[in-house]
Structure formats: C-alpha cells, structure tokens
Design an enzyme around this catalytic site. Structure first.
Site, mmCIF file in Angstrom:
data_model
loop_
_atom_site.group_PDB
_atom_site.id
_atom_site.type_symbol
_atom_site.label_atom_id
_atom_site.label_comp_id
_atom_site.label_asym_id
_atom_site.label_seq_id
_atom_site.Cartn_x
_atom_site.Cartn_y
_atom_site.Cartn_z
ATOM 1 N N HIS A 122 104.099 17.527 61.384
ATOM 2 C CA HIS A 122 102.711 17.199 61.754
ATOM 3 C C HIS A 122 101.822 18.407 62.017
ATOM 4 C CE1 HIS A 122 103.188 12.795 62.423
ATOM 5 N NE2 HIS A 122 104.437 13.146 62.659
ATOM 6 N N LYS A 143 88.517 14.675 70.538
ATOM 7 C CA LYS A 143 89.857 15.086 70.134
ATOM 8 C C LYS A 143 90.339 16.127 71.132
ATOM 9 C CE LYS A 143 87.951 16.210 66.044
ATOM 10 N NZ LYS A 143 88.711 15.564 65.011
ATOM 11 N N ARG A 144 91.621 16.514 71.055
ATOM 12 C CA ARG A 144 92.081 17.574 71.936
ATOM 13 C C ARG A 144 91.198 18.810 71.757
ATOM 14 N NH1 ARG A 144 96.975 16.705 74.766
ATOM 15 N NH2 ARG A 144 96.639 18.836 75.502
ATOM 16 N N LYS A 166 90.111 23.357 66.271
ATOM 17 C CA LYS A 166 89.260 22.179 66.060
ATOM 18 C C LYS A 166 87.777 22.539 66.221
ATOM 19 C CE LYS A 166 92.904 19.009 67.647
ATOM 20 N NZ LYS A 166 93.191 17.995 66.626
ATOM 21 N N THR A 224 93.274 11.662 62.521
ATOM 22 C CA THR A 224 93.297 10.208 62.340
ATOM 23 C C THR A 224 92.041 9.566 62.906
ATOM 24 O OG1 THR A 224 94.743 10.210 64.279
ATOM 25 C CG2 THR A 224 95.782 9.748 62.157
ATOM 26 N N LYS A 229 89.242 6.333 61.832
ATOM 27 C CA LYS A 229 88.706 5.290 62.713
ATOM 28 C C LYS A 229 87.174 5.273 62.636
ATOM 29 C CE LYS A 229 92.671 6.211 65.597
ATOM 30 N NZ LYS A 229 93.196 7.026 66.704
HETATM 31 C C1 26V Z 1 99.469 22.108 67.711
HETATM 32 C C2 26V Z 1 99.515 23.326 68.331
HETATM 33 C C3 26V Z 1 98.502 24.280 67.987
HETATM 34 C C4 26V Z 1 98.826 25.660 68.432
HETATM 35 C C5 26V Z 1 99.405 25.726 69.805
HETATM 36 C C6 26V Z 1 100.641 24.919 69.918
HETATM 37 C C7 26V Z 1 100.526 23.615 69.258
HETATM 38 C C8 26V Z 1 101.445 22.636 69.519
HETATM 39 C C9 26V Z 1 101.371 21.426 68.906
HETATM 40 C C10 26V Z 1 100.407 21.167 68.007
HETATM 41 C C11 26V Z 1 100.347 19.846 67.324
HETATM 42 C C12 26V Z 1 101.670 19.172 67.341
HETATM 43 C C13 26V Z 1 101.779 18.105 66.361
HETATM 44 C C14 26V Z 1 100.607 17.186 66.331
HETATM 45 O O1 26V Z 1 100.215 16.609 67.305
HETATM 46 N N1 26V Z 1 100.042 17.035 65.153
HETATM 47 C C15 26V Z 1 98.952 16.142 64.870
HETATM 48 O O2 26V Z 1 99.507 14.996 64.236
HETATM 49 C C16 26V Z 1 98.525 14.048 63.852
HETATM 50 C C17 26V Z 1 99.273 12.862 63.276
HETATM 51 O O3 26V Z 1 99.909 13.203 62.114
HETATM 52 C C18 26V Z 1 97.566 14.664 62.857
HETATM 53 O O4 26V Z 1 96.582 13.715 62.542
HETATM 54 C C19 26V Z 1 96.916 15.905 63.441
HETATM 55 O O5 26V Z 1 96.139 16.530 62.477
HETATM 56 C C20 26V Z 1 97.991 16.849 63.950
HETATM 57 O O6 26V Z 1 97.422 17.945 64.643
#
Ligand code: 26V
Length: 893
Positions: free
Chosen positions: A400, A625-626, A631, A736, A740
């Site tokens: 992801h 969003k986060r 972003k 996502t 929506k």
């Molecule tokens: C992102 C980051 C960014 C850098 C710092 C550490 C860190 C740790 C985790 C993440 C994201 C983790 C995985 C996640 O939440 N991915 C999200 O998954 C969604 C469903 O597939 C997708 O729509 C999002 O674009 C994606 O960020």
C-alpha cells in the site's frame, strides 16, 4: 418523573410517541409465554426452542422489541429515555436481527464448506454501524417508523454511536469497505484483526496546534460485537527453541470477538473476528497476600497492553517490540482459528490452499509466512517442503505504499528475542531462497567483466587488507535477501517484511494502476524480473452503500428516481444512466438543490465544531486526509495565501469578481511528526488571520475541522464541491477519498497520481482540474531542484507573507525553508515545481464555478462515471484473480 416533565426535559413529547406501544399494554403472546415459563418453573428458566423465539422476533413489531430493550437491557423507564438510551435500545434490537442472519450464514457455510478468504489486517476503520446495519438488513421501514415513534430520527440516534476508529486512514477504511463488499457478493470471508481498546487518538486543538487524547470508544458498551470468551488461543513470546520446538517464556490468550458484517441485498452476513489480549491467569493471589498489589496484577496489565492501542502508521517510529507483539498476536490467533475449523472437516493439510486464502493487508500481518510454516511443521508435523508449498499457495500480499521508510524492517535482534522459532524459520526461508537463485546469479556475475579499472583495483586491494573478501555471488544475492544489513547502522541486520511477504505469497498486488507499475520498477524490481506472473494490480474501491446511498440520502433518492430503480446500489455501472440527464436543466436544478442542502448540513457541522460561520453561496473546497508533507496540505495553504493577498490587493469593485470560497481541511498528524503538526498550525493560523479580516469578509474562509473521522467524512463529502488530491506524482499509492468525492459529484483538483489517473480516465481528464509534474520525471526533478528557481513572483510573495510579521517571529520559518531554501533543504515533494500550475488549475475552478450549469453538468458526469470505483468491482477481481473464492449465497428460504 411525570411524563410531562420528561418530555420537557428531552424536548420531545415522549408519552405521545410511546402511546401506541406503551409497556402497560399486554406483551405479545410469545414473549409473554417465555415469561410465563419462568413463572411456572419457580424462577428456573426452561430452555425455549430458539426457532420459536426467532419466529416471534420476526413477527413482533420493532417498536415492542425496542421498548423491551430499553426497559430491560438499558434498564430505564421508557417515559424518560435519552437519545443515548434510545440508541442503545435500537442498537441492541438490530443486533438480534443481525445475529439471526449471521448464525444462518455461518451454519450454511459450515454445511457447504466453500473456500474462504481471510482478510488479515492490523486495521479496520469501521466508523459507525447502526445506519449501515439497518439499511443493509432492509430494516429501514420498520425501524425508521419505530424510531420516529420514540421521537427521534435514525440520523440522530446514529450520532450517539462512538466511531470504531480502529485504523489510521485509507488502509484501514479500505479493509472496512472490503468487508462490506465481501458480504454483499456473498463471498465466504472473514476479516481478522485486533480489538484495540483505544483506537485512533482523538484530536483537539490547543492554540491552533494538534493535541492528542486517548480514544476510549467502548465507554457505552458495544452492541455490534459478540464476545466469544470460550474461544481463546494461546500466543507465545520470547523463550528458546528446544529440540526444534519453541518453548515460549511468556504466554497470553487471544480472545475472539465477532462483529457481524451484513451484506447489502443478500441474506449473507459475514464476520470480522477481532482478538482481545488476556492474561493466562487473572491475578496472582500469592503476591496479593504478601501485600505486593501491583505485582499481583502485573501479568494482566502486560497482556492487556498488547491489544490496548492502535499504533499510528505514518510515523517513522517502527521497530517497537510491542508492535511486533501485536502483529504476531493477531496473525497467530487468526491462523490457529482457521486451522482449527479446517481440521474439523479435513484431515490432509495439503487441502488447505483449496479451502483458505489469507490476504495480507500491507506488511503488518506478514509474519504470517513464518507462523503458518511453524504451525504446519511444529504442530501438524509436516515436512519443510510440504509446508512451504501450502504456505505459498495460501498467502497473498498487498502493498500500500512506496515510501521506503514505511516498509517494515524488523531488527533481527528483536525478532530473535521475541520470536526465536520464527527467526529460525525466516533464516531458513532466506537461505533456501538464495540457494535457488545461486546458479542464476553465478552465471550473471560470471558474465560481467571481472577486471576492475587499475586505480579501482589498487583501492580495492587496500580495502581488502582491512576487510574480509566479499564473494561477488553473495554480494549479488544480497538484493534478493530477506535479511539485510541496516544501511544506517553497520552490522545491524534487519528482516525485510515486504520481501518475505512476496517470497512467501502466491501474488503481490498494488492498489492502483500507476502504483502497481511503480512497485514493479522500484521496491520489487528484482522480484518482478524473477516472477512477473506473481505481480498484479487491483485498483482500490469504496462501498457505494456507506459512501453514497446512506451518507447522501437526497442524491441517492434522486438517482433511484431517475434510473427507475435502486439497483445501482449494488450494480454501480448502472450509474452511467445518469449521463443522458447531464444536460437537462431541470435535472441540474434538482441536483444543485440537493448539493445546497448538503452544504447547509456541512455548514452546520463547521459551526458546531469550530464556531465559524460559513456562507452557503461560497464554493466548498475540501481536503480531508492524514496530514503529510507528501499529501501537500501546505501547497493548498500557499494557494490560500495567494488568494488572500490578491483579494486584499483588489479594489472593492474588483473584489466582486472573486468567487467566494470556503477552504476546509481535516486530518490528523502522527504525534511524532513535527512538520505535519506545523502544517496544522499553518491552517489554523491562516484561518485566524483570514476569517477575521473584514476586507475579505465572506470571500474567503479557512476552516480546520478537528478530529476528522469516518462519520465526519460522511457529512463532509456530500457537501463538498471541489476536493483536493494533490500529492506529488508517484507518492500516493491510490487514495480512496478521491473515489468517494467522485461518487458524490464533487469535482477534483489533482495530480496525475494514484487512482486520480483512473478517475480522470473514467470521468474525462478534461473534466478534472489536473496539474503538476509527471511521476516519471520525479527522480530527475528532485536532482535538479537545488538549481531550480521558482519563476513566479507569487511564490516569493507567499513565502514572504509566511515569514513576515503577520505571524509570530519564525513560526513558519522551518516549513518555508524546507521548500524554499535549497541551501538547507531540497523541497523533496516538489512544491516549488508544481506551484504555478496548481494556481492555474485553481483559476480554472473559479472560472467554471461562475457557470453553474456547466459546473453541475460535470458534477453529474462524475457520479455517472464512478461505477468502476465500487469496492464490489475490486473485490470481485480479488476473488477471481487472486483468491479463487466463489460466492456461496444463503438461500432466501
Ligand atoms: C506512509 C508513510 C509515509 C512516510 C512515513 C511513514 C509512513 C508509514 C506508512 C505510510 C502508509 C502506510 C500504508 C497506507 O496506509 N497506505 C495507504 O493505503 C490506501 C489504501 O490502499 C491508499 O489509498 C493510500 O494511497 C495509501 O497511502
């Protein structure tokens, strides 16, 4: 309390509402009979055949059931019921309907023994359940009426429910949408996860900065779960391996809680099984007797810590042992649970892949590779090769994110201490894996020029004297290795969970077309070259039930009326039928008036959460969003500053030309992420300045809605007119919320990133406000950024404003330096590169908004072309192309 004072107290004429079904009325026959049975047996209840109770429940009016629940479950007088008590009464009643259908589904599946999908996820961001359950079960008529008689609306009661925020953001909400679609498609499937006692932290604002407090979501109990205290699995930690078997030092119980998941338009009710962590023994009496009170409850506290808190996923604080404990905790429980059921009807473990597929949601559950191997070998007595064959046929993996810092890598030291047997297995997987590649790598290394350049060779000889020689084949194999050296800490070895997942799975997929391509070219390049057939794309989707039908009832009604049926709710491709009405002025008018109502609801929400009044004639511009640098909420704010300065510089006459805008931001920053927190402060500070400047008046408002969550999204999205999805190209795996917004006819300004690209394909790129650099150029542009000057006077103005005397000295200096001072930083997310094009796209928005018919036409086209982004489509693809799981619908009779 008299009935009149109670109705005054709660502002509702309750005695009136309750009259037709007042408790003083004789109870329906069957219920009375149950009570009678108790009487006749002197208080000892005789078992009543369940079938009789069920039949009765179906017949009995929802009202009576609700009133009984209020009286005997909630334990209050129905004459003085609060909204919370009414919610409890209704929810506990709906629960019974849910459980009936749930039990039937599970019994049917036990009988048919179909292949199951098990969705392993550390996060399930479920939000609220009441409305979804009532509607999916088709109870809205019956229950709607009963609730009205109580003096409430379903919406009011639903607002009493705590959000189940057991997820961070997109990944967790995706898992929740998937469960809805799995049940709707009647696919035999369960989710498995953790029943965190504290979900995603609650966000507050203090002096414009984010503050965090715990989310204790279970305060009022949880009507949507069924505790299965008898179903507890032992989970071990630490210890050693003796005679090839693990002897853990510490053990806890994983206790199951089932959360029924009703499908839409089907009798199927699936399951989300969450595990709560409990100690092996409650209490050490001996310690207590010795006066060592805290020692007496030590084990309990320690065990309960494991399922206590959801970790923020987007902070860079990986490597915490408790997090690894959580991962093995739920994964082991899930696999043990599955194997236990499997063994009831099957003897040969080799049949497991034809009965079960485990989908691993990102790297969090990927310890499953080692755990399934361990259980098959150590407990089921299989040989390594047979176990490996079963494992690699039963597991599948979804990636992801491409952010390298987000890919979990556990220190070997931590893994070996906490899970010694798993570490042994991982080492063996790695070594066998590399053995299988050695011949290929040897021939590749052999075919490369052996002789280094003379000066390099001399250097190499000097180095060789200091360090042992490196075998070129071993060096070349390193890029495939699960166990790698930490690049930042020499000598520290790490377990690369993503590599283990892809080696141990039958498939690896990304979550949008571009993302699935990027992972093949970057993080999994070498693996893709070895087995291209293992790599797939599954573009994300969202459930059209929660995200259109239920959260936007006005629009939903209009769509149903226009299309002549509500079939679109489960067959979203039918939404294309709206296209032919896109030019119809009368239809556009209705469409607009629904948007206006939704904007009013959003304005009310903003007022109640922030105290800020926003006009409904302004364009509602949303980014929820986060909060993250990638972003780029700060890019959004740069445009806000630019707009503000332009309004200020304009004459009163010129100001009339501006389209009034309300810019709405919501989202949480990981508590350790300093820059993200500064970005929140930027939004709130700009709000303070702009919202209180009489010169801009209603032309511009900036609002930060605190504590963004699923239920807030359900009000915000239908009221939005334009939404921002502006990540640097190549960084957002999918997104996502973009889907929506599209479903709800909200226009999109976005980069060519993640699923935006596919949304643009479906809705027409010319209908989206597209801007920014291309993902394929990012590498080069990052290298060139140091010498790249943002050639736009507006950029300098914005930077000066942010570092000038409007704000406390130096407040935003670090934020500005990061994107503008190339001697200190590198503008990693390329705000400088995209700024000018972004402002151009923003101007296009204003131009189009002035032509309300053209705007509305586009809005209709967005909804009409959103069918592809239903999670039903996505899950159907997973089921057919990865899981090989077929629908097993419960017959209606
Ligand atoms: C992102 C980051 C960014 C850098 C710092 C550490 C860190 C740790 C985790 C993440 C994201 C983790 C995985 C996640 O939440 N991915 C999200 O998954 C969604 C469903 O597939 C997708 O729509 C999002 O674009 C994606 O960020």
């Amino acid at each position: 309390m008299s009935s009149s004072s109670s109705s005054q107290l709660f502002g509702r004429n309750l005695s009136q509402a309750l009259r037709p079904v007042s408790l003083s009325r004789p109870l329906p026959q069957r219920v009375a009979a149950v009570t009678d049975t108790k009487k006749k047996t002197n208080g000892k209840a005789k078992p009543v055949p369940m079938e009789l109770i069920r039949v009765d429940q179906q017949k009995a009016a929802a009202e009576t059931e609700i009133l009984r629940k209020i009286a005997y479950q909630v334990g209050v007088d129905a004459e003085s019921v609060t909204a919370q008590q009414a919610y409890q009464g209704v929810a506990w009643t709906v629960r019974e309907r849910l459980i009936d259908a749930f039990n039937k589904t599970q019994a049917y599946w036990r009988e048919k023994d179909p292949k199951f999908i098990y969705y392993l996820s550390a996060e399930f961001l479920m939000g609220r359940t009441l409305t979804n359950a009532v509607n999916n079960l088709g109870l809205e008529g019956e229950f709607g009426e009963a609730i009205r008689k109580l003096g409430y609306s379903l919406e009011e009661l639903q607002s009493q429910e705590q959000n189940a925020s057991l997820g961070n953001g997109g990944l967790g909400r995706l898992a929740a949408c998937f469960l809805d679609s799995i049940a709707t498609l009647s696919l035999p499937g369960w989710g498995y996860g953790i029943r965190y006692r504290y979900g995603m932290f609650r966000q507050g604002l203090e002096n414009g900065y984010q503050s965090e407090s715990p989310d204790y979501w279970l305060t009022n109990g949880n009507p949507w779960e069924i505790p299965r205290r008898e179903l507890a699995y032992k989970i071990g930690f630490y210890g050693s391996v003796q005679q090839g078997k693990w002897v853990p030092d510490e053990q806890v119980y994983a206790v199951a809680y089932d959360n029924p998941i009703p499908g839409y338009g089907t009798k199927t009710v699936g399951n989300l099984r969450l595990f709560d962590c409990q100690p092996m023994s409650e209490f050490k009496l001996a310690s207590f007797n010795e006066g060592k009170y805290s020692e007496a409850t030590d084990a309990k506290r320690k065990a309960e810590d494991i399922s206590a808190v959801l970790y923020p996923n987007d902070a860079t604080e990986y490597g915490r042992e408790l997090r690894l404990k959580q991962q093995i905790f739920f994964v082991s429980a899930a696999i043990q649970d599955t194997l236990a059921r499997f063994k009831k009807t099957h003897k040969d473990m080799k049949e497991l892949p034809s009965k079960a597929c485990f989908q691993m949601n990102d790297t969090h559950p990927t310890i499953a590779v080692a755990e399934l191997m361990r259980l098959l070998i150590d407990q089921e007595g299989l040989k390594w090769d047979a176990a490996w064959d079963i494992t690699t046929k039963s597991l599948a993996f979804t990636n992801h994110t491409v952010m390298p810092e987000a890919l979990e890598k556990w220190p070997v030291k931590v893994m070996a201490k906490l899970l010694p047997r798993h570490m042994e297995i991982i080492e063996k997987i790695d070594s066998i894996w590399k053995d299988s590649l050695r011949a290929k790598v040897t021939s590749e290394v052999g075919s490369q020029p052996k002789q280094a350049a003379p000066e390099k060779a001399a250097e190499a000889t000097k180095e060789a004297a200091a360090e042992p020689p490196v075998d070129p084949v071993e060096a070349a194999l390193a890029k495939y290795s699960i166990i790698t050296e930490n690049p930042w800490e020499k000598g520290v070895k790490l377990v690369n969970m993503a590599f283990m997942a892809t080696i141990g799975s039958k498939s690896t997929n990304g979550v949008a077309a571009i993302h699935s391509e990027i992972i093949k070219e970057t993080i999994f390049k070498d693996f893709y070259e070895l087995s291209p057939e293992k790599f797939q794309n599954k573009t994300n989707g969202v459930t059209p039930r929660r995200w259109l039908a239920y959260c936007n009832p006005g629009l939903s009604k209009l769509i149903t009326k226009t299309l002549g049926s509500d079939e679109w709710i489960s067959k979203t491709d039918q939404l294309t039928g709206l296209k032919q009405h896109a030019d119809d002025k009368a239809f556009q008018k209705q469409w607009r008036s629904i948007k206006l109502e939704n904007k009013q609801r959003l304005a009310d929400l903003i007022k109640s959460k922030t105290g800020i009044s926003v006009p409904t004639n302004a364009l509602y511009d949303v980014q929820i969003k986060r909060i993250h640098e990638y972003k780029r909420q700060h890019l959004n704010m740069f445009s806000v500053v630019n707009r503000y300065l332009e309004i200020k510089a304009a004459s009163p006459e010129e100001r009339k030309k501006f389209v009034p805008r309300v810019v709405i931001i919501g989202g949480k920053a990981a508590s350790a992420y300093v820059m993200a927190k500064k970005m929140i402060k930027l939004v709130t500070s700009l709000g303070d300045v702009i919202n209180n400047d009489p010169e801009v008046s209603d032309l511009l408002k900036v609002v930060f809605i605190p504590d963004y969550n699923v239920s807030l999204a359900e009000t915000i999205i239908p009221g939005a007119e334009v939404s921002q999805h502006i990540s640097t190209a190549g960084t957002e795996a999918s997104g996502t919320s973009n889907m929506k917004f599209q479903m709800n006819g909200c226009l999109i300004i976005g980069t060519m990133d993640g699923a935006n690209i596919e949304i643009a394909q479906e809705s027409g790129k010319e209908n989206m406000f597209v801007f920014g650099v291309d993902a394929k150029d990012i590498g080069r542009l990052r290298e060139e950024r140091k010498n790249f000057k943002v050639n736009d006077p507006r950029w300098e103005k914005v930077m000066s404003f942010l570092t000038g005397n409007t704000f406390e000295q130096g407040l935003f200096q670090d934020l500005v330096d990061n994107v503008n001072d190339m001697s200190k930083a590198n503008d990693w997310f390329l705000l400088g590169n995209d700024f000018t094009d972004y402002l151009r796209a923003q101007d296009e928005i204003d131009v189009l908004y002035k032509d309300q018919d053209a705007w509305t036409k586009r809005s209709i086209l967005y909804t009409a072309s959103s069918g592809f982004f239903s999670s039903d489509r996505c899950i159907d693809q997973y089921a057919k192309e990865i899981w090989d799981v077929k629908p097993c619908p419960v017959p209606s009779s």
